[in-house]
Write a protein that holds these residues in place. Structure first.
Motif, PDB file in Angstrom:
ATOM      1  N   ILE A  84       0.603  -0.794   0.008  1.00 40.74           N
ATOM      2  CA  ILE A  84      -0.196  -0.290   0.185  1.00 40.74           C
ATOM      3  C   ILE A  84       0.925   1.241   0.127  1.00 40.74           C
ATOM      4  CG2 ILE A  84      -1.518   1.392   1.291  1.00 40.74           C
ATOM      5  CD1 ILE A  84      -2.444  -1.396   2.379  1.00 40.74           C
ATOM      6  N   ASP A 142       2.600   2.112  -3.206  1.00 43.17           N
ATOM      7  CA  ASP A 142       1.833   1.909  -4.164  1.00 43.17           C
ATOM      8  C   ASP A 142       1.980   0.413  -5.092  1.00 43.17           C
ATOM      9  OD1 ASP A 142      -0.594   2.539  -5.593  1.00 43.17           O
ATOM     10  OD2 ASP A 142       0.029   4.351  -6.396  1.00 43.17           O
ATOM     11  N   PHE A 191       0.963  -2.432  -6.556  1.00 45.07           N
ATOM     12  CA  PHE A 191      -0.705  -1.946  -7.499  1.00 45.07           C
ATOM     13  C   PHE A 191      -1.474  -0.924  -8.260  1.00 45.07           C
ATOM     14  CE2 PHE A 191      -1.579  -2.191  -3.651  1.00 45.07           C
ATOM     15  CZ  PHE A 191      -2.459  -1.581  -3.501  1.00 45.07           C
ATOM     16  N   GLN A 192      -2.153  -1.476  -8.973  1.00 49.14           N
ATOM     17  CA  GLN A 192      -3.261  -0.352  -9.268  1.00 49.14           C
ATOM     18  C   GLN A 192      -4.441  -1.765  -9.852  1.00 49.14           C
ATOM     19  OE1 GLN A 192      -1.549   3.043 -11.654  1.00 49.14           O
ATOM     20  NE2 GLN A 192      -0.131   1.559 -12.543  1.00 49.14           N
ATOM     21  N   CYS A 193      -4.399  -2.245 -10.713  1.00 47.13           N
ATOM     22  CA  CYS A 193      -6.096  -3.079 -10.104  1.00 47.13           C
ATOM     23  C   CYS A 193      -6.235  -3.521  -9.137  1.00 47.13           C
ATOM     24  CB  CYS A 193      -6.410  -4.043 -11.703  1.00 47.13           C
ATOM     25  SG  CYS A 193      -5.217  -4.927 -12.051  1.00 47.13           S
ATOM     26  N   GLY A 194      -4.520  -4.082  -8.728  1.00 44.79           N
ATOM     27  CA  GLY A 194      -4.838  -5.203  -7.297  1.00 44.79           C
ATOM     28  C   GLY A 194      -4.692  -6.492  -7.805  1.00 44.79           C
ATOM     29  N   ARG A 229       0.427  -6.185 -15.868  1.00 40.35           N
ATOM     30  CA  ARG A 229       0.124  -5.385 -16.469  1.00 40.35           C
ATOM     31  C   ARG A 229      -0.168  -4.099 -16.548  1.00 40.35           C
ATOM     32  NH1 ARG A 229       1.957  -4.925 -21.813  1.00 40.35           N
ATOM     33  NH2 ARG A 229      -0.240  -5.025 -23.173  1.00 40.35           N
ATOM     34  N   CYS A 230      -0.424  -3.312 -15.027  1.00 37.73           N
ATOM     35  CA  CYS A 230      -0.441  -2.601 -14.591  1.00 37.73           C
ATOM     36  C   CYS A 230       0.595  -2.000 -14.472  1.00 37.73           C
ATOM     37  CB  CYS A 230      -0.955  -2.313 -13.652  1.00 37.73           C
ATOM     38  SG  CYS A 230      -3.142  -2.479 -13.871  1.00 37.73           S
ATOM     39  N   GLY A 231       1.717  -1.701 -14.254  1.00 39.99           N
ATOM     40  CA  GLY A 231       3.495  -1.207 -14.594  1.00 39.99           C
ATOM     41  C   GLY A 231       3.501  -0.722 -13.249  1.00 39.99           C
ATOM     42  N   ALA A 232       2.790  -1.817 -12.450  1.00 33.76           N
ATOM     43  CA  ALA A 232       3.539  -1.459 -10.393  1.00 33.76           C
ATOM     44  C   ALA A 232       5.243  -1.899 -10.113  1.00 33.76           C
ATOM     45  CB  ALA A 232       2.863  -2.285  -9.686  1.00 33.76           C
ATOM     46  N   SER A 273      -2.457   7.109  -0.496  1.00 29.53           N
ATOM     47  CA  SER A 273      -2.734   6.286  -0.422  1.00 29.53           C
ATOM     48  C   SER A 273      -3.897   5.619  -0.856  1.00 29.53           C
ATOM     49  CB  SER A 273      -2.047   4.927   0.885  1.00 29.53           C
ATOM     50  OG  SER A 273      -0.556   5.576   0.721  1.00 29.53           O
ATOM     51  N   ARG A 274      -3.727   4.800  -1.962  1.00 28.12           N
ATOM     52  CA  ARG A 274      -5.325   4.287  -2.649  1.00 28.12           C
ATOM     53  C   ARG A 274      -6.476   3.818  -1.163  1.00 28.12           C
ATOM     54  NH1 ARG A 274      -4.507   2.849  -7.365  1.00 28.12           N
ATOM     55  NH2 ARG A 274      -2.325   2.873  -8.241  1.00 28.12           N
ATOM     56  N   GLY A 306      -7.740   0.964 -11.724  1.00 28.16           N
ATOM     57  CA  GLY A 306      -6.004   0.776 -10.766  1.00 28.16           C
ATOM     58  C   GLY A 306      -5.678   1.939 -11.320  1.00 28.16           C
ATOM     59  N   LYS A 334       1.043  10.099  -5.877  1.00 26.15           N
ATOM     60  CA  LYS A 334       0.981   8.606  -5.718  1.00 26.15           C
ATOM     61  C   LYS A 334       0.381   7.933  -7.005  1.00 26.15           C
ATOM     62  CE  LYS A 334       2.044   6.608  -1.518  1.00 26.15           C
ATOM     63  NZ  LYS A 334       1.796   5.693  -0.208  1.00 26.15           N
ATOM     64  N   THR A 335      -0.480   7.725  -7.329  1.00 26.66           N
ATOM     65  CA  THR A 335      -0.999   7.058  -8.324  1.00 26.66           C
ATOM     66  C   THR A 335      -0.949   7.792  -9.603  1.00 26.66           C
ATOM     67  OG1 THR A 335      -2.655   8.699  -7.606  1.00 26.66           O
ATOM     68  CG2 THR A 335      -3.161   6.490  -6.345  1.00 26.66           C
ATOM     69  N   SER A 374       2.283   5.992 -11.198  1.00 27.63           N
ATOM     70  CA  SER A 374       1.564   4.906 -11.119  1.00 27.63           C
ATOM     71  C   SER A 374       1.246   4.805 -12.073  1.00 27.63           C
ATOM     72  CB  SER A 374       1.200   4.335 -10.198  1.00 27.63           C
ATOM     73  OG  SER A 374       1.549   3.938  -9.137  1.00 27.63           O
ATOM     74  N   GLN A 375       0.716   5.601 -12.717  1.00 26.88           N
ATOM     75  CA  GLN A 375      -0.084   6.282 -13.692  1.00 26.88           C
ATOM     76  C   GLN A 375       0.799   5.822 -15.056  1.00 26.88           C
ATOM     77  OE1 GLN A 375      -2.758   4.435 -14.785  1.00 26.88           O
ATOM     78  NE2 GLN A 375      -4.004   5.902 -15.843  1.00 26.88           N
ATOM     79  N   ARG A 427       4.225   5.657 -14.838  1.00 29.43           N
ATOM     80  CA  ARG A 427       5.083   4.211 -14.850  1.00 29.43           C
ATOM     81  C   ARG A 427       4.667   3.191 -16.053  1.00 29.43           C
ATOM     82  NH1 ARG A 427       6.719   6.184  -9.405  1.00 29.43           N
ATOM     83  NH2 ARG A 427       8.199   6.468  -9.569  1.00 29.43           N
ATOM     84  N   GLY A 428       2.922   2.893 -15.457  1.00 27.68           N
ATOM     85  CA  GLY A 428       2.429   1.365 -16.215  1.00 27.68           C
ATOM     86  C   GLY A 428       2.700   2.108 -17.970  1.00 27.68           C
TER      87      GLY A 428
END
Lengths: 168, 329, 779
Positions: free
Chosen positions: A89, A92, A94-97, A147-150, C52-53, C511, C675-676, C679-680, C682-683
């Motif tokens: 957490i 971060d 993860f994205q979609c989890g 696949r989300c790239g975490a 954080s999420r 996500g 934070k998110t 991640s977007q 980077r993803g």
């Protein structure tokens, strides 16, 4: 005919075709373990069997009679999240989890392997003690796709917790 | 998956008895067989679980190692004696699949891995002589980047996907097999077949025969050996080309040398011609390239894999170069 | 059919076309965003911090429930049989063995499926999101190799899978086109989006190219791609009375519910679609055949159904990104000013969809140039309908354009960063509109400094052992969009220690961090702490329609929340009445802060929400409001940008490429959650690394069959392929968008292919114009 899941004895399926993954998800309703490819190619279904990480999609449940399976649902303790869960957490990781439970179970299994001295493809010296450098963690976690790239957050979370724990 | 019965064998005799019925398959870690069954490429009517059989890794009288067929890939790769005396084998295993799969897969099962040819896997939509003998081969004129350049036949251009077996071939391992007629030992180089007219048969195992152990001979040369895998991503991908090699110098000359290639043929490819060419000669890049060229002189590349012979030569030169440098150091 | 044109079409529809010409000329203040969102000025709140999420604890414990994890009593499992020819008729289906197999409930095909309407194809109506202009299970026609043609229901998945393998299908094949050469031979047409040609011509580009002092002119190719979210597409479906309940994995919840309603002749309120968690989408989590088949089978069998596609099934049923062949030609003066810019080429689609990969979109506003020609043409193939995949157009278009600019920089001996800055436009080069916010120069300079760009050497000059080392750069770009149709429902509820807010939006969370960011924005706007705000989403019962596509969801939600908040203020003022310190004030004079309303220029005149509600003897107040029409899109040229820097190592022996360093400097307005958003970015970049080096859907041109429907043979980057990725941003708000923000979901992938290819050139001296850059292309 039973196996142990997160400390509790549960029945094995009567149909030997049922994978450990489908048994967890469809019969035991432990859906934290994920089905990503059902081909042994993504790692989303990773669980720990007697502390070792395996792919539950390629495991026929009947083959695991008497074995002790730990899933993502079995990691948090009475005092809350497993430190690695908390680190995912915070970093971060993860994205979609969806790949997350597999990543977390895999990392716990990985730390045990490293502690035991199992070398990896990127270990320069096969006989030296394992140091969980960034590259070592990356190689050892490469069986878990995201696949989300975490990836960066996942590796950071692992290195901050389970990797650091035993190395200390 | 086609329905099947499941039974666990307590020992080899029980496994053989259970395995004697037709359409029975021995089940190890399941990492390949379960996938093939799900794709309906494999449709056994009965599975005999042999993971309870010997997984012991022990010294032999001759100074080698005997590995029970049920030993897990991880157990073999991490075994101290393997790491020290047969590093190419540790490295080959560690280059394969993922840690989770290596924890499940048995050594015996690894020998019986089937090809990753995508036409072989496509049961509904493609023709494949390996899957359905006589049907035809859609790979020969299709996507064949991962396919064979050596020893292929009109019927089949598939490659063997194992990393571990490439090292075993270079190490002259022997496969212990038990069957209804008793036990026999097969040199690993003869264990896997070239496709010829019967690509449905990957190995020389007879129906019902069971792999019980792999034996590694004493091979001091192997202490300085390695395995290098070239693939489309950094990890967790099958080899385009791989090289298992060991070398021993006699002064400036090559004393002994072992070379095997993966990703080039229907079986792990022991490069006997290249070895012969190198023995007694200089271990220079030129000599190594010439030896590789000799090995691949009969190569018959397909549309998408013409890069393989040259890549194999370059990789071999780099691998032997590193080993020589290491020995000199 | 693209998101671009969905937006424009929507906006144009709202203003009846005639205003299209007037909106660009209207005063800024008349336009949404003409007066900057007051939240842009909030510098000390939650916005821009690292939160954080909020769904993190659930996700790390495996507690987030995905589509295939819902259950119904007596549920049956579905397996599909896929066609093995690219085009023709089904002449016979022998399902007897399947029907006789243990556990089988139903074998359904066109022969016995219930009659269903054709789903309105994506873009054909405001909420139509059908996968293609085709009926499903209604006739014997096969339109692509892999089309689902038979469904088997059984008590368990194992039984269904086995029975499906027993079904025998016979075909009468018909002539088909499955090769690019064949498709071209059949004829090439102008690529259209919603009737608008993908064509821009300004001046005489070919003439200027011919006369230019320095020029490059090359063809670039990109293959098919698949999204490959780790969660395979799945739905759990039940008919409850005459209501259809579907737990789906969706990035367009309301639209899918409405389209399914049209298929089954249901009123909108008769379809309830939920999608609380989506295991990655990237453009693919929409309506495809499987939800329709699952619903039909459930209806026919009278049992709830779980239809979870196998990974192979995802490749057969869910379209991906199509291939492109692009020509980029640039003519420049000796000092590097562009005089001609040509970006043209071909993309492939099917007779039953309309989605040319619009690779010129990023070029339209990219660079100043007096002579421009941009064109996408299309050829048709018999294949699964392709669709939008993360940054449709820009992801692959920037590979060609930004590679060509690198080639031009080499030809001119000008630093490629400098060359790009030299050609910065001062207004949109194709529309002439002013930019709403463009600070790419800042991104380039900040990024170059942080990456150490000035250390770069000439091509082929750095080596570390076996590894050739090089660096490259490229620009990424993606538009700011906002689609019409978004609504927000805000409910303020009194509880024992104040008020809580529930903010409901019909959005999707795959996500991206949407649920967390929405909570941040709503808390800030309502003047409540984050833990007093709950966000609900992913449910067709929530009013409005919001699509997680085009990187527009955050803006769409933002504008809807602004509108709902304004309505809430007005409603609260009414409730406050004459006894309130706020008495007599109009909504325009009042704002939210610290748990209540206050006069904007006199904070002493304030009353808490709780007090207002209590005095009005109300437990709660609810307002629902739609966002303003997105007219800002016609008034300004609105885009995000990135400056990307990449270092690669290419193995001199094997040709293997490893990306060793990557930095993205982004200009995407104000970042809402550091934070998110990181991640977007980077993803997207990591998906771009896959695009650059390894991803390709193998389409067998002999029969149109996808041959690598597997995560083992379709290579995604693994952990060891991914370096530590540095991301920075300008954080300069766009004054004309809600919160000053731009979407950040797609910009990340754009430009990455070129940054990698350009770095490989710098490392090796080899220019690869054909993706993916696999090792054999570098030997």
């Amino acid at each position: 005919m039973s196996l142990i899941v997160n400390g509790e004895a549960v029945a094995l399926p009567s149909d030997p075709r049922v994978s450990l993954l489908d048994h967890l998800r469809e019969t035991l309703h432990l859906t934290g373990t994920k089905k990503g490819c059902n081909q042994g190619a993504c790692g989303a279904c990773t669980v720990l069997v007697d502390g070792e990480r395996i792919l539950s999609c390629l495991a026929l449940a009947v083959q695991y009679e008497g074995r002790s399976v730990t899933t993502i649902e079995g990691l948090a303790g009475e005092n809350g999240l497993h430190p690695l869960q908390q680190a995912f957490i915070e970093h971060d990781g993860f994205q979609c989890g969806y790949c997350t439970p597999g990543q977390i179970c895999s990392a716990i299994g990985m730390a045990a392997e490293a502690e035991r001295g199992v070398p990896s493809h990127v270990s320069a010296d096969l006989t030296a003690a394992v140091a969980l450098t960034r590259e070592e963690v990356q190689e050892r976690m490469s069986g878990n796709l995201c696949r989300c790239g975490a990836h960066n957050g996942i590796v950071d979370a692992i290195r901050a917790t389970v990797a650091a724990e035993w190395a200390a | 998956m086609t329905p099947f019965s499941y039974a666990r064998a307590g020992d080899a005799a029980e496994a053989l008895r259970l395995g004697a019925a037709g359409a029975t398959a021995y089940l190890g870690g399941g990492t390949n067989l379960v996938d093939l069954m799900r794709e309906t490429v494999a449709r056994p009517e009965a599975l005999v679980d042999v993971t309870g059989l010997s997984a012991t890794i022990e010294e032999t009288d001759g100074g080698g190692l005997r590995i029970g067929a049920a030993a897990r890939n991880t157990a073999l790769a991490e075994h101290r004696a393997v790491r020290e005396r047969y590093p190419m084998l540790s490295r080959a295993i560690l280059a394969g699949a993922s840690a989770q799969i290596r924890n499940m897969a048995t050594v015996g099962g690894n020998l019986l891995q089937r090809t990753r040819c995508t036409y072989f896997y496509d049961t509904d939509g493609s023709r494949c002589n390996k899957r359905a003998p006589g049907e035809g081969c859609d790979a020969r004129e299709g996507f064949n980047r991962i396919h064979a350049v050596l020893g292929a036949s009109e019927a089949c251009v598939a490659t063997h996907p194992s990393d571990m077996c490439v090292a075993l071939v270079a190490l002259d391992a022997r496969v212990h097999v038990a069957g209804a007629g008793g036990e026999r030992t097969v040199p690993i180089a003869d264990f896997h077949r070239l496709p010829g007219d019967s690509p449905e048969r990957d190995t020389v195992l007879a129906p019902g025969e069971l792999i019980t152990a792999i034996e590694l001979p004493a091979l001091p040369l192997a202490a300085r050996s390695t395995y290098r895998k070239v693939r489309d991503r950094a990890s967790y991908a099958f080899a385009l080309i791989s090289v298992a090699a060991a070398i021993e110098l006699d002064g400036e000359r090559v004393g002994d040398v072992r070379v095997a290639f993966g990703g080039v043929a229907h079986k792990p490819w022991r490069a006997l011609k290249a070895e012969a060419a190198l023995r007694g000669g200089p271990a220079t890049p030129e000599a190594i390239h010439a030896a590789a060229a000799l090995e691949f002189a009969d190569a018959a590349p397909l549309r998408h894999n013409a890069f393989k012979p040259a890549l194999a030569g370059r990789t071999l030169a780099a691998v032997l170069g590193e080993l020589v440098k290491g020995e000199a150091a | 059919m693209s998101i671009v044109d969905t937006v424009k079409q929507g906006a144009q529809g709202l203003v009846q076309g005639a205003m299209t010409k007037l909106v660009p000329l209207a005063p800024d203040s008349w336009i949404p965003g003409g007066v900057p969102d007051p939240l842009i000025q909030h510098k000390h709140g939650l916005i821009g911090t690292s939160v954080s999420r909020l769904d993190g604890p659930l996700k790390v414990q495996g507690g987030a429930q995905f589509a295939a994890e819902f259950r119904f009593e007596n549920m049956a499992y579905c397996a599909l049989v896929y066609a093995t020819i690219p085009r023709g008729r089904i002449t016979a289906i022998d399902g007897a063995a399947a029907e006789a197999a243990p556990g089988v409930v139903l074998v359904m095909s066109h022969l016995n499926a219930p009659r269903m309407n054709k789903p309105p194809a994506f873009g054909s109506s405001p909420n139509g999101v059908g996968p293609a202009d085709l009926t499903i299970f209604q006739d014997d026609r096969v339109h692509w190799n892999g089309q689902p043609i038979v469904a088997v229901l059984a008590d368990t998945q194992e039984q269904a899978d086995h029975a499906a393998a027993l079904v025998e299908v016979s075909y009468a094949p018909e002539p088909s086109t499955t090769s690019l050469a064949g498709a071209k031979a059949n004829g090439i047409a102008q690529g259209l989006f919603m009737g608008q040609p993908l064509l821009n011509e300004i001046g005489d580009a070919e003439g200027a190219l011919a006369k230019a002092a320095v020029k490059v002119d090359a063809t670039y190719r990109t293959p098919r791609h698949n999204h490959n979210p780790i969660e395979p597409h799945a739905a759990t479906i039940a008919w409850v009375g005459d209501e259809l309940v579907i737990h789906d994995a969706s990035q367009m919840v309301t639209q899918q519910a409405q389209t399914l309603g049209e298929v089954f002749d249901l009123a909108p309120e008769q379809v309830r679609l939920t999608s609380p968690y989506v295991g990655g989408g990237f453009g693919s989590k929409g309506l495809w055949d499987h939800q329709v088949i699952g619903a039909a089978a459930a209806k026919m069998a009278g049992r709830p159904v779980r239809i979870a596609l196998s990974r192979e099934g995802v490749y057969r049923v869910v379209g991906g990104r199509t291939l492109t062949e692009q020509r980029v030609a640039i003519g420049a003066s000796a000092d590097g000013r562009f005089e001609a810019l040509i970006h043209t080429g071909l993309s492939v689609m099917t007779p039953h969809n309309n989605m040319p990969e619009p690779f010129i979109l990023g070029t339209r506003a990219g660079y100043a140039c007096p002579n421009i020609k941009l064109q996408v043409e299309v050829a048709q193939m018999n294949m699964l309908a392709n669709t939008f995949m993360r940054a449709p157009g820009e992801a692959v278009g920037t590979f060609a354009l930004e590679s060509a600019i690198d080639e031009l920089a080499e030809a001119l001996a000008i630093d490629p960063v400098e060359l790009r800055l030299r050609n910065e436009p001062d207004k949109d080069p194709t529309t002439g509109l002013p930019f709403s916010s463009r600070h790419i120069d800042t991104a380039w300079r900040d990024g170059a400094a942080r990456f150490g760009w000035s250390d770069r050497g000439a091509a082929g000059t750095r080596r570390e052992g076996e590894w050739l080392v090089g660096t490259g750069c490229a620009t990424g770009t993606y538009p700011y969009y906002r689609m019409p149709g978004a609504e927000a429902r805000i409910t303020l509820r009194r509880d024992s220690d104040g008020v809580r807010a529930l903010v409901e939006v019909a959005a999707a969370e795959m996500g991206m961090g949407t649920s967390t960011t929405t909570a941040i924005v709503a808390a800030e706007r309502l003047g409540l702490p984050l833990d007093r705000v709950e966000v609900a989403y992913g449910d067709s019962a929530i009013p409005g329609a919001i699509m997680a596509g085009g990187s527009q969801q955050t803006a769409a939600i933002g504008a809807a929340v602004i509108a709902a908040h304004n309505a809430l203020v007005a409603e609260l003022l009414t409730l406050a009445g004459n006894d309130s310190p706020l008495a007599g004030l109009s909504a325009a004079d009042v704002g939210s802060e610290e748990g209540g309303l206050a006069k904007l220029d006199d904070a002493a005149r304030r009353e808490s929400y709780g007090s207002i509600l209590a005095r009005a003897q109300r437990d709660q107040v609810t307002v629902t409001k739609a966002g303003t029409p997105p007219l800002e899109l016609m008034h300004w040229s609105m885009h995000s940008h990135s400056a990307l820097f990449c270092e690669v190592k290419v193995n001199a022996v094997t040709g293997e490429t490893r990306v060793s360093r990557f930095l993205g400097a982004f200009d995407c307005g104000r970042i809402l959650n550091a934070k998110t958003a990181a991640s977007q970015f980077r993803g997207g970049i990591i998906m771009g690394l896959g695009l650059a080096l390894m991803e390709e859907t193998q389409f067998d041109e002999r029969n149109g069959r996808i041959m690598n429907p597997s995560l083992a043979e379709y290579h995604l980057p693994v952990h060891l392929d991914v370096p530590e990725i540095d991301v920075i941003w300008t954080d300069i708000p766009d004054p004309h968008t809600p919160m000053g923000a731009h979407g950040v979901g797609e910009i990340g992938i754009t430009g990455v292919g070129a940054a990698v290819a350009n770095a490989i050139y710098n490392a090796t001296g080899r220019r690869v114009r054909d993706l993916p850059i696999t090792l054999d292309k570098l030997l």
